[in-house]
Design an enzyme around this catalytic site. Sequence first.
Site, short mmCIF file in Angstrom:
data_model
loop_
_atom_site.label_atom_id
_atom_site.label_comp_id
_atom_site.label_asym_id
_atom_site.label_seq_id
_atom_site.Cartn_x
_atom_site.Cartn_y
_atom_site.Cartn_z
N GLU A 1 -51.50 -23.23 -4.44
CA GLU A 1 -51.59 -21.81 -5.00
C GLU A 1 -50.24 -21.73 -5.74
OE1 GLU A 1 -53.58 -19.69 -4.88
OE2 GLU A 1 -55.01 -20.24 -3.31
N CYS B 1 -46.60 -13.95 -7.57
CA CYS B 1 -47.15 -14.79 -8.54
C CYS B 1 -48.15 -14.19 -9.33
CB CYS B 1 -48.11 -15.85 -7.50
SG CYS B 1 -49.09 -15.02 -6.43
P1 NAD Z 1 -40.58 -23.18 -4.32
O1 NAD Z 1 -41.55 -23.85 -5.07
O2 NAD Z 1 -39.18 -23.37 -4.67
O3 NAD Z 1 -40.85 -23.46 -2.73
C1 NAD Z 1 -41.95 -23.30 -2.09
C2 NAD Z 1 -42.06 -24.26 -0.90
O4 NAD Z 1 -41.87 -25.53 -1.17
C3 NAD Z 1 -40.76 -23.91 -0.04
O5 NAD Z 1 -41.22 -23.78 1.52
C4 NAD Z 1 -39.92 -25.13 -0.14
O6 NAD Z 1 -38.98 -25.25 0.79
C5 NAD Z 1 -40.82 -26.01 -0.42
N1 NAD Z 1 -40.41 -27.35 -0.95
C6 NAD Z 1 -39.33 -27.46 -1.50
N2 NAD Z 1 -39.30 -28.90 -1.99
C7 NAD Z 1 -40.29 -29.48 -1.28
C8 NAD Z 1 -40.63 -30.94 -1.12
N3 NAD Z 1 -40.01 -31.80 -1.58
N4 NAD Z 1 -41.76 -31.10 -0.44
C9 NAD Z 1 -42.44 -29.97 -0.07
N5 NAD Z 1 -41.99 -28.82 -0.02
C10 NAD Z 1 -41.07 -28.35 -0.71
O7 NAD Z 1 -41.28 -21.63 -4.64
P2 NAD Z 1 -40.55 -20.41 -4.19
O8 NAD Z 1 -39.47 -20.04 -5.13
O9 NAD Z 1 -40.34 -20.08 -2.63
O10 NAD Z 1 -41.75 -19.17 -4.74
C11 NAD Z 1 -42.10 -18.84 -5.80
C12 NAD Z 1 -43.00 -19.57 -6.39
O11 NAD Z 1 -44.13 -19.76 -5.64
C13 NAD Z 1 -43.51 -18.91 -7.83
O12 NAD Z 1 -43.79 -19.93 -8.90
C14 NAD Z 1 -44.87 -18.22 -7.41
O13 NAD Z 1 -45.48 -17.77 -8.47
C15 NAD Z 1 -45.45 -18.96 -6.47
N6 NAD Z 1 -46.47 -18.38 -5.64
C16 NAD Z 1 -47.62 -18.74 -5.90
C17 NAD Z 1 -48.70 -18.09 -5.18
C18 NAD Z 1 -50.11 -18.03 -5.48
O14 NAD Z 1 -50.81 -17.79 -4.60
N7 NAD Z 1 -50.68 -18.97 -6.69
C19 NAD Z 1 -48.43 -17.09 -4.12
C20 NAD Z 1 -46.91 -16.95 -4.00
C21 NAD Z 1 -45.99 -17.73 -4.75
#
Ligand code: NAD
Length: 509
Positions: A264, A298
């Site tokens: 997502e 998102c």
């Molecule tokens: P992010 O990608 O920075 O982090 C998301 C998660 O990934 C966090 O828990 C982070 O700790 C983890 N992460 C980081 N490095 C990792 C690795 N190497 N391996 C596994 N996990 C790792 O995103 P964010 O800034 O927290 O959230 C915002 C983003 O999320 C935006 O792009 C938004 O559009 C998206 N989002 C999408 C949806 C959807 O349903 N499509 C919903 C909410 C947010």
Amino acid sequence: MTDIKALLQSLGIKDVNPGACTGRWIESEGGKELTSFTPIDGSPIAKVVQADEAAYEQVVETAHEAFLTWRMMPAPKRGLIIRELGDALREHKEALGELVSLEMGKILSEGLGEVQEMIDMCDLAVGLSRQLFGLTMHSERARHRMYEQWHPLGIVGIITSFNFPVAVWAWNAAVAAVCGDTMVWKPSSSTPLTAIAVQHIVNEIMDRHGLTGVFNLVIGSGRVIGERMINDRRIPLVSFTGSIEMGRHVSEATARRLGRSILELGGNNGVIVMDDADQNLALRAILFAAAGTAGQRCTTLRRLFLQKGIAAQMTERLIKAYRSIPIGDPLDESTLMGPLVDEAAVQAYLGAIDLIKKQGGEILYGGKRIDRPGFYVEPTLVKAHPGMEIAREETFAPILYIFEIEDVEEAIALHNSVDQGLSSGIFTSNLYAAEKFLSHEGSDCGIANVNIGTSGAEIGGAFGGEKDTGGGREAGSDAWKAYMRRQTCTINWGHELPLAQGVHFDVEA
Ligand code: NAD
């Protein structure tokens, strides 16, 4: 004024909290401390000791053991436990919603809305627990019965983003639990306290039933704990919510070990407003979708396509409305737009504003940081042109690009020309335009709305997006199937052994 100490206490949060739990909290001797800050003014709220390697191992081992018994509990009985979870969330709605606002920065009514989404998800899962249907097929062979059934899958890894710190967990957890899976949750490091609060609520319910290890928590960085989870063969499914960049990495890592992922990821959502639209309706929807949650959904509206006849008037009305959006403390009931999550988010916003100017965009309103403690920025309107590269990216901030279009065909082409494909909408009273937008040659997104903005999906529909948004679906319709394994069974109840496709293989035996 919120009494923060009392709020935290009511949700079981201490000054320093362990960051791993299986139902029992696990101390991590080697774990580094993580401080959670409120974006309201940048001050610290409380600390968490992140899970070390031993704690992670203990959590995954316990989740595996719990799976062996949890999967044998009849699904409707698992559903009853999720019903209790929904009731407990109802009881804690005010406090948990307030904590979401405090830690993430969204306004209180959205914080409460997020907890309501968890409750709705529990209700959906309770019903689902009696509907994990398989199909029966007619066998081509006489006296044979063929059907498919759905089995629990195992441990589900849930990695969540900061912007929906509790709802996204519930989308996954409520469904995974009734499907007979156990789970390990790694929340965003920006929002560990809301996760701890949820775990306390869950523990209370599971304690009543003498269960541990179904709902588990590991708090740690993406680089350490996230990496372990996506490469861990004991976790057959990783449900990841976050940026496209990270999602691509998660997809590669899980695919390498032939595991599954639900992705997502980011969106770059668009709305088309035709000349014949109800402008008042469109205006209200645009304001919520573009400036709500300070542009940190998102599904946030990032690109607006206005048909020529109404473009000037709608733009004027938008500028006027943007001027009057109350910005400030998200816990103050009169506020409609709170802060961004942290300093990095403010810098990303300012960087995007720079690029907008360099790439020939015109700032119609906003574009600046607001001078007060915390991470506040002005909601921003930009007169954009199709050549602007920055408008193709998701900047996680309240920046709305406005394009002028001739007709619905041009609008759809421009709308679909980006890499992301999450949510979309059209405002029109014209049947042709509405149906065209929903047709095969219309919006290429996972969500397409008519006379509704891009934000605020209901539980019940499958939620998710296409293209770089990752293709995952959660929260409704048949999304539950991703949390189970399908088995096709054929039973021969006769005395012959006919082979499929008429193959003969007759040996004296
Ligand atoms: P992010 O990608 O920075 O982090 C998301 C998660 O990934 C966090 O828990 C982070 O700790 C983890 N992460 C980081 N490095 C990792 C690795 N190497 N391996 C596994 N996990 C790792 O995103 P964010 O800034 O927290 O959230 C915002 C983003 O999320 C935006 O792009 C938004 O559009 C998206 N989002 C999408 C949806 C959807 O349903 N499509 C919903 C909410 C947010």
